[in-house]
Enzyme design. Structure first.
Site: not given
Ligand code: SAH
Length: 213
Positions: A64
């Site tokens: 992000s």
């Molecule tokens: N917090 C992360 C943001 C990553 S993007 C960072 O700081 O890098 C969002 C993430 O949410 C992705 O890795 C995706 O695989 C995950 N995601 C999407 N749907 C999800 C769900 N139902 N349960 C857990 N993770 C999920």
């Protein structure tokens, strides 16, 4: 894995930038100043680490934007020792920022590859949240309730199971919407009452159902 004075300098510039964009919480600003974001990037992309932008990581996911990470963290109003559930571990950058502001972090990821990678990588930087592989729509009922829940993927709607895992007096920050999302903060007033505030438009990768290999 090296953190040099040059990296520290670039981080201070990033802190200035997100402060200009409206982040005021000094604990959040120092957290962004402390986490070595370049180490979350493949070496060939390291020069992008201190731009205030989201960036693609493995498994088609993104790390992000620092401003968004800071904004969500600020909305949570974390006190030292608070129990925080993060949905969407991804690169682990947001989890590291949460740990820097004093949270005890439980983080869940639906993609096995990312779960494996980040649960190995993050402790090497000294950040030790509890890692879970599973579907964040269900939260972590066995470990809740939590002082705060942060969802880092775009949720098409507010998952009922997550609402039940917020402590009374606690809150959840979640981007809600299909194509673009509105940043919503839900505060649990009592067992049955919730307050809802809207903090405007953001763009996230989608929160998906179930798990993936
Ligand atoms: N917090 C992360 C943001 C990553 S993007 C960072 O700081 O890098 C969002 C993430 O949410 C992705 O890795 C995706 O695989 C995950 N995601 C999407 N749907 C999800 C769900 N139902 N349960 C857990 N993770 C999920």
């Amino acid at each position: 894995m090296i953190d040099t004075y040059r990296h520290k300098g670039l981080r201070l510039r990033l802190v200035d930038e997100i402060e200009r964009k409206g982040i005021t919480d000094s604990n959040v600003l120092s957290a962004i100043g402390n986490v070595p974001r370049h180490l979350f990037f493949e070496s060939s992309f390291m020069q992008f680490a201190y731009q205030d932008k989201a960036f693609p990581i493995s498994a088609g996911q993104t790390i992000s934007q620092p401003y968004t990470v800071a904004f969500q963290t600020q909305l949570l109003k974390i006190k030292s020792g608070d129990k925080v559930l993060e949905v969407g571990t991804g690169s682990g950058y947001q989890a590291a920022v949460l740990i820097e502001v004093g949270a005890k972090v439980y983080t869940i990821e639906r993609q096995k590859e990312l779960y494996n990678k980040t649960s190995t990588f993050l402790p090497r930087l000294g950040y030790r949240p509890l890692f879970f592989y599973g579907d964040g729509y269900a939260g972590l009922p066995k470990y809740g309730p939590f002082d705060h829940i942060i969802v880092t993927a775009g949720a098409p709607y507010i998952p009922e199971d997550l609402l039940t895992q917020i402590k009374i007096g606690g809150n959840m920050v979640i981007p809600v919407g299909d194509k673009s999302q509105n940043m919503i903060r839900i505060t649990r007033i009592s067992a049955t009452e919730f307050d809802q505030e809207d903090f405007g438009k953001f763009a996230f990768v989608p929160m998906l159902k179930g798990t993936a290999k």
